[in-house]
Design a protein around this motif. Structure first.
Motif, mmCIF file in Angstrom:
data_model
loop_
_atom_site.group_PDB
_atom_site.id
_atom_site.type_symbol
_atom_site.label_atom_id
_atom_site.label_comp_id
_atom_site.label_asym_id
_atom_site.label_seq_id
_atom_site.Cartn_x
_atom_site.Cartn_y
_atom_site.Cartn_z
ATOM 1 N N GLU A 145 0.698 -1.140 0.039
ATOM 2 C CA GLU A 145 0.161 -0.040 0.139
ATOM 3 C C GLU A 145 0.813 1.299 -0.027
ATOM 4 O OE1 GLU A 145 -3.036 -0.241 3.261
ATOM 5 O OE2 GLU A 145 -3.743 1.699 2.465
ATOM 6 N N SER A 146 2.044 1.010 0.589
ATOM 7 C CA SER A 146 3.075 2.312 0.696
ATOM 8 C C SER A 146 3.312 3.167 -0.595
ATOM 9 C CB SER A 146 4.317 1.954 1.301
ATOM 10 O OG SER A 146 5.295 2.688 1.140
ATOM 11 N N PRO A 147 3.284 4.426 -0.619
ATOM 12 C CA PRO A 147 3.744 5.150 -1.715
ATOM 13 C C PRO A 147 5.163 4.759 -2.140
ATOM 14 C CG PRO A 147 3.579 6.551 0.210
ATOM 15 C CD PRO A 147 3.002 5.128 0.613
ATOM 16 N N LEU A 148 5.777 4.143 -1.270
ATOM 17 C CA LEU A 148 7.236 3.999 -1.734
ATOM 18 C C LEU A 148 7.475 3.061 -3.061
ATOM 19 C CD1 LEU A 148 8.856 2.864 1.665
ATOM 20 C CD2 LEU A 148 9.052 5.332 0.367
ATOM 21 N N PHE B 63 10.459 4.695 -10.865
ATOM 22 C CA PHE B 63 11.938 4.708 -10.965
ATOM 23 C C PHE B 63 12.482 3.670 -11.975
ATOM 24 C CE2 PHE B 63 16.117 3.187 -9.438
ATOM 25 C CZ PHE B 63 16.648 4.444 -9.730
ATOM 26 N N MET B 64 11.855 2.305 -11.844
ATOM 27 C CA MET B 64 12.401 1.131 -12.440
ATOM 28 C C MET B 64 12.025 1.575 -13.904
ATOM 29 S SD MET B 64 11.147 -2.845 -11.870
ATOM 30 C CE MET B 64 9.797 -2.880 -12.773
ATOM 31 N N PHE C 70 0.141 11.133 -2.548
ATOM 32 C CA PHE C 70 0.608 11.721 -3.907
ATOM 33 C C PHE C 70 1.635 12.618 -3.673
ATOM 34 C CE2 PHE C 70 -0.256 14.452 -7.637
ATOM 35 C CZ PHE C 70 0.247 13.581 -8.566
ATOM 36 N N GLU C 71 1.659 13.234 -2.413
ATOM 37 C CA GLU C 71 2.841 13.915 -1.955
ATOM 38 C C GLU C 71 4.116 13.314 -1.703
ATOM 39 O OE1 GLU C 71 1.233 16.824 1.044
ATOM 40 O OE2 GLU C 71 0.217 17.900 -0.540
ATOM 41 N N THR C 72 3.856 12.180 -0.971
ATOM 42 C CA THR C 72 5.184 11.156 -0.707
ATOM 43 C C THR C 72 5.572 10.811 -1.975
ATOM 44 O OG1 THR C 72 3.786 10.789 1.546
ATOM 45 C CG2 THR C 72 5.644 9.389 0.650
ATOM 46 N N VAL C 73 4.742 10.297 -2.975
ATOM 47 C CA VAL C 73 5.310 9.916 -4.452
ATOM 48 C C VAL C 73 6.220 10.996 -4.930
ATOM 49 C CG1 VAL C 73 4.657 9.127 -6.603
ATOM 50 C CG2 VAL C 73 3.364 8.350 -4.737
ATOM 51 N N ASN D 65 11.556 13.230 -6.445
ATOM 52 C CA ASN D 65 12.246 14.378 -6.395
ATOM 53 C C ASN D 65 13.650 13.826 -5.704
ATOM 54 O OD1 ASN D 65 10.539 16.074 -7.413
ATOM 55 N ND2 ASN D 65 9.926 16.891 -5.286
ATOM 56 N N LYS D 66 13.605 13.206 -4.779
ATOM 57 C CA LYS D 66 14.874 12.561 -4.111
ATOM 58 C C LYS D 66 15.632 11.690 -4.930
ATOM 59 C CE LYS D 66 14.095 12.825 0.682
ATOM 60 N NZ LYS D 66 12.562 12.321 1.448
#
Ligand code: ATP
Ligand code: MG
Length: 417
Positions: A134-137, A144-145, A234-237, A242-243
């Motif tokens: 479930e995590s936005p990670l 990224f992939m 959405f903000e976490t994504v 960005n990081k």
């Protein structure tokens, strides 16, 4: 002559090498990220797609190849892969072993659209799906992939578009606002959009008809209606992207063509292909596993348009075609029979070897060796046979040496690498 079906195509040697290279790169990258391959049937029961993709979508309304089989059961050539991956996850109760599953699949999809450049009726996709996180990670990780795959393939000029589609808690309020907005536009929308604007208004934002696209430019944005959880997600994504240095733009009109998406949705667009600008698309589908009869387990995935990716790549990349290391020019029946064994032994050793079976003259054989781009030619005629040797010619340096027939396969290998 019977020709292939409109919108279908052959992928021939000369082009297929590029497909193989992309496939190899994708497989190895996805496996580095912990994904494993699944191979699923290309036909499924029609209900699988109508239930998952949604009734009021382009795919289900007009693009599916659906027909009754001989017993009258309705079956469909898959228009996309996610529904099948979910079906198999539920059917084999894979969630009971480990709810987290990362899988990929590569293969043909079928949609009866108007054929044109970048749009075929049988096309190929490279799909990746993650269930149970479930995590936005994970949202950030699969974007990224995807971007990393394009980097590995040296594809540039792509833009990642991202949006959030909210969830069943916050989307209804937005849908209402959108319906209100679309109500005033009936004059300028195409007939399909007019039909959908009340039932499935988000689809209107995805319409390819230029007048529709123009009319919805000022449509309300879902991003103004997200509930706190969706907003956080959405903000976490975005923070994570960005990081990681993934460049993206927020595209508030990106809704994607399938009903099952929730929260993060994304599309990779290119300017290299004209109208068909989407090379890959994906997003989260937290309700889908449950809709298809499984537990409440979230999911996210993407599909790359393999054909479009190849179109972009072939604009500045020649497929690497493996040349023969050795061409065996054996003259006369007796020599051919002997050399035939060496040919097979070399092939079996992993040395790409060609031999001409037609009994042509040396001149004709040399010509053929040249055309094939052989690096070495092994010349073997009556006189060589008598002397117990064969002549090995390096086609680049034009140097020729004699190799002994004693353990000839080893002798050849020693002298060509
Ligand atoms: P489009 O907006 O171009 O119709 P889509 O939203 O219908 O694409 P998806 O269902 O998201 O496409 O499929 C993912 C990818 O598959 C697309 O980004 C595109 O690259 C590719 N694709 C979709 N339909 C076709 C087709 N008919 N021929 C070739 N590639 C396609
Ligand atoms: Mg489409």
């Amino acid at each position: 002559m019977i020709q292939l079906i409109r919108g279908f195509k052959d992928i021939l040697p000369g082009e297929v090498e590029l497909w193989q290279e992309v496939e190899k790169t994708a497989r190895s990258l996805f496996e580095d990220f912990g994904f494993r391959e699944v191979r699923l049937p290309i036909m499924e029961r029609t209900a699988l797609f109508t239930r998952s993709i949604g009734e009021n979508t382009d795919i289900v309304e007009k693009e599916m190849y659906t027909f009754p089989d001989r017993k009258g059961e309705m079956i469909t050539l898959r228009p996309e892969a996610t529904a099948s991956v979910v079906r198999s996850y539920i059917q084999h109760k894979l969630y009971a072993v480990d709810p987290v599953q990362k899988s990929y699949t590569i293969g043909p999809m079928f949609r009866r659209e108007r054929p044109q450049k970048g749009r075929y009726r049988q096309f190929y996709q490279i799909n990746a799906e993650v269930f149970g996180i479930e995590s936005p990670l994970i949202d950030a990780q699969i974007i990224f992939m995807l971007v990393t795959l394009f980097t590995r393939l040296s594809v540039t000029g792509l833009t990642a578009n991202i949006n959030s589609l909210g969830c069943p808690k916050c989307r209804p309020a937005y849908k209402e606002k959108l319906i209100e907005f679309l109500d005033g536009l009936s004059e300028s929308l195409c007939s399909a959009c007019n039909k959908r604007s009340s039932k499935n208004p988000l689809r209107v934002l995805d319409c390819k008809v230029p007048t529709c696209a123009e009319s919805v430019k000022d449509a309300p944005s879902i991003l103004d209606y997200l509930c706190p959880d969706c907003k956080d997600h959405f903000e976490t994504v975005q923070d994570l992207l960005n990081k990681m240095g993934v460049e993206y733009i927020i595209n508030k009109r990106l809704v994607r063509g399938l009903d099952y998406y929730t929260r993060t949705s994304f599309e990779i667009q290119t300017t290299a292909l004209g109208a068909q600008n989407a090379v890959a698309g994906g997003g989260r589908y937290d309700g889908l596993i449950n809709i298809l009869g499984g537990p409440e387990i979230p999911g996210i995935g993407f599909a790359i348009g393999f054909d479009r990716l190849i179109d972009i790549l072939s604009q500045n990349m020649e497929p690497r075609i493996r040349q023969p290391e050795v061409f065996i020019a054996a003259l006369g029946d007796d020599c051919q029979k002997v050399a035939f064994e060496w040919t097979n032994a070399l092939c079996a050793e992993g040395i790409k070897t060609e031999m001409d079976f037609s009994g042509k003259s040396l001149k004709a054989l040399m010509k053929r060796a040249n055309r094939l781009g052989a690096r070495h030619v092994l010349i073997f005629g009556e006189s060589e046979m008598k002397e117990g040797v064969a002549a090995l010619r390096n086609m680049a340096t034009k140097k020729q040496i004699l190799v002994s027939l004693n353990d000839i396969v080893r002798n050849i290998i020693k002298n060509i690498i």
